[in-house]
Design a protein around this motif. Sequence first.
Motif, PDB file in Angstrom:
ATOM      1  N   SER A 215      39.791  44.921  37.756  1.00 58.54           N
ATOM      2  CA  SER A 215      40.346  43.642  37.291  1.00 58.54           C
ATOM      3  C   SER A 215      39.366  42.502  37.524  1.00 58.54           C
ATOM      4  O   SER A 215      39.278  41.586  36.721  1.00 58.54           O
ATOM      5  N   GLN A 216      38.612  42.577  38.601  1.00 61.66           N
ATOM      6  CA  GLN A 216      37.596  41.559  38.868  1.00 61.66           C
ATOM      7  C   GLN A 216      36.487  41.630  37.807  1.00 61.66           C
ATOM      8  O   GLN A 216      36.018  40.607  37.322  1.00 61.66           O
TER       9      GLN A 216
ATOM     10  N   ASN B 255      37.799  40.181  34.536  1.00 62.44           N
ATOM     11  CA  ASN B 255      37.841  38.724  34.588  1.00 62.44           C
ATOM     12  C   ASN B 255      36.451  38.104  34.498  1.00 62.44           C
ATOM     13  O   ASN B 255      36.266  37.078  33.838  1.00 62.44           O
TER      14      ASN B 255
END
Length: 137
Positions: free
Chosen positions: A5-6, A9
Amino acid sequence: MMAGSQAVNELKSRLSAVGITYSVENFTAVADPLLEQISLMIDSIDDQSVIQAAIMWALDSGDCPAGGEVVRYFAHRYQWPWLKEEVERKRADRRSVRDLRGERVYEWVLEAFDDDWDDADFYPSLQTGGRASNGSG
């Protein structure tokens, strides 16, 4: 490499930044070095779902300025089969509801998959062996 998810993003943030550059400068040569930097990041990502999530976000969310233009660059550079299939599906969906403008957006992206895509000439990084290898999946 950072967590999924990092990474998504971070990739979204960079795609948005290059989209803003397109919108402000309206000149591909200014965006090209940023696109090449994003390509280096993409090349370091092992999880294809991270790339897919960020690229489809850029194309469809409306939150990435000039998202179609950004995605065209990567469509040409990587020739991802998953992206081509998804864009073809979305184009057919737009056609089925007689959304000609929406359909044209996806046709415009599909044009970038052509080896002889005319707009490739506007991107110096695509002229210097800019076909990258992260095309699996």
